[in-house]
Design an enzyme around this catalytic site. Structure first.
Site, short mmCIF file in Angstrom:
data_model
loop_
_atom_site.label_atom_id
_atom_site.label_comp_id
_atom_site.label_asym_id
_atom_site.label_seq_id
_atom_site.Cartn_x
_atom_site.Cartn_y
_atom_site.Cartn_z
N SER A 1 0.85 -1.20 0.00
CA SER A 1 0.00 0.00 0.00
C SER A 1 0.88 1.24 0.00
O SER A 1 1.70 1.42 0.92
CB SER A 1 -0.88 0.02 1.25
N HIS B 1 -1.12 -1.25 -4.21
CA HIS B 1 -2.40 -0.98 -3.55
C HIS B 1 -2.54 0.52 -3.30
O HIS B 1 -1.67 1.15 -2.70
CB HIS B 1 -2.45 -1.74 -2.22
N ASP C 1 -4.70 3.24 -1.50
CA ASP C 1 -5.72 3.49 -0.47
C ASP C 1 -6.30 4.89 -0.65
O ASP C 1 -5.69 5.88 -0.25
CB ASP C 1 -5.10 3.34 0.92
N MET D 1 -8.84 7.72 0.19
CA MET D 1 -9.66 8.13 1.33
C MET D 1 -10.20 9.55 1.11
O MET D 1 -9.47 10.41 0.61
CB MET D 1 -8.82 8.08 2.61
N HIS E 1 -8.36 0.74 -3.76
CA HIS E 1 -9.27 0.48 -2.64
C HIS E 1 -9.96 1.80 -2.31
O HIS E 1 -9.34 2.71 -1.77
CB HIS E 1 -8.45 -0.04 -1.45
N MET F 1 -12.11 4.02 -0.24
CA MET F 1 -12.75 4.29 1.05
C MET F 1 -13.42 5.65 0.91
O MET F 1 -12.97 6.67 1.46
CB MET F 1 -11.70 4.27 2.17
N MET G 1 -10.98 -6.27 5.50
CA MET G 1 -10.23 -5.31 6.31
C MET G 1 -9.90 -5.96 7.65
O MET G 1 -10.81 -6.39 8.38
CB MET G 1 -11.05 -4.05 6.54
N GLY H 1 -8.74 3.68 7.32
CA GLY H 1 -8.41 5.10 7.52
C GLY H 1 -6.94 5.37 7.76
O GLY H 1 -6.45 6.44 7.44
N GLY I 1 -2.71 3.62 8.18
CA GLY I 1 -1.76 2.52 8.14
C GLY I 1 -1.17 2.32 9.54
O GLY I 1 -1.47 3.08 10.47
N GLY I 2 -0.36 1.28 9.69
CA GLY I 2 0.37 1.07 10.95
C GLY I 2 -0.47 0.58 12.11
O GLY I 2 -0.03 0.64 13.26
N ASP J 1 -6.28 -6.71 4.23
CA ASP J 1 -5.71 -5.37 4.26
C ASP J 1 -5.68 -4.83 5.70
O ASP J 1 -6.72 -4.54 6.28
CB ASP J 1 -6.59 -4.46 3.39
N GLY K 1 1.52 -2.11 4.09
CA GLY K 1 2.02 -0.75 3.88
C GLY K 1 3.22 -0.50 4.77
O GLY K 1 4.37 -0.53 4.34
#
Ligand code: DX5
Ligand code: ZN
Length: 236
Positions: free
Chosen positions: A13, A38, A40, A42, A77, A79, A148, A153, A155-156, A186, A208
């Protein structure tokens, strides 16, 4: 299907990449062995964060290829809410897969149809507390199921273990459908848990922070593949 028969894919990601040099990051992680890229996306509405739009996808598309010039799929992806207009823009910008959250579209089946009519593969994304019931009605129309394993919303975050049961259920549904549907997970995927996620039935892994926080992307991806090679087959 045993894990040995399943082709695994790593989809880094770019959410955790260096945003000041995204083109180089995409090229570097592909050189490190990434199978997909990937994205992401948002909107600070469906999720409390804001990332990037179709223009970034269009700008990065030329970088999404191997040294031999083979295109690497862009795995978008969404969101976002609403879904359809942005999905169409990402299709135009070069997305290969476009996945969305069914709770973000009042007409899930029509959104799937629109993504496929635009020439992309369509996926549905399931948040940690959301069940898979909608698949009863659309599993024959989709190419990807994205589970998910964190709340969308950021990473980490830490992998949510209860999602393993949902991954097993999704794998059963795919086997029953007889269709070639990718099962992607993910959030919170690391070298030390990827085998467990594969054993539950996943075949495609978003990672990610596990990758982009490390100096050597190839080393991390290779370590993930070693773990996957030893993954116990999913329980039938
Ligand atoms: C959440 C994002 C993250 C990201 C992966 O909305 O979708 O799950 O891709 O982040 P890591 O691998 O850092 O958990
Ligand atoms: Zn994602």
């Amino acid at each position: 299907m045993s894990t040995t028969a399943r082709q695994f894919r790593i989809s880094p990601s770019i959410l955790s990449a260096d945003f000041s040099r995204l083109g180089a990051e995409v090229a570097q992680v592909i050189a490190g062995g990434a199978d997909w890229i990937h994205f992401d996306v948002m909107d600070n509405h469906y999720v409390p964060n804001l990332t990037f739009g179709p223009m970034i996808c269009h700008a990065l598309k030329p970088h999404a290829k191997t040294a031999a010039g083979i295109a690497v799929p862009i795995d978008v992806h969404l969101m976002v809410e609403p879904v359809d207009a942005l999905a169409a823009s990402f299709a135009e910008a070069g997305a290969d897969f476009i996945s969305f959250h069914p709770d973000a579209s009042p007409h899930t089946h029509r959104s799937i149809q629109a993504i496929k009519a635009a020439g992309c593969k369509a996926g549905l994304v399931f948040n940690p507390a959301r069940g898979l019931e909608v698949l009863d009605w659309v599993i024959d129309d989709i190419d990807l199921i994205l589970i998910m394993s964190v709340n969308p919303g950021f990473g980490g975050q830490t992998f949510i273990d209860t999602t393993l049961r949902k991954i097993e259920d999704a794998r059963k549904r795919i086997e029953q459908s007889g269709r070639d549907i990718r099962l992607e997970v993910d959030g919170g995927i690391k070298v030390d848990n990827i085998a467990r996620v594969a054993s539950a039935g996943a075949d495609t892994f978003v990672a990610g922070s596990a990758i982009f926080t490390q100096p050597d992307y190839a080393a991390v991806i290779s370590a993930m593949r070693t773990e996957l090679a030893g993954a116990a087959p999913a329980r039938d």
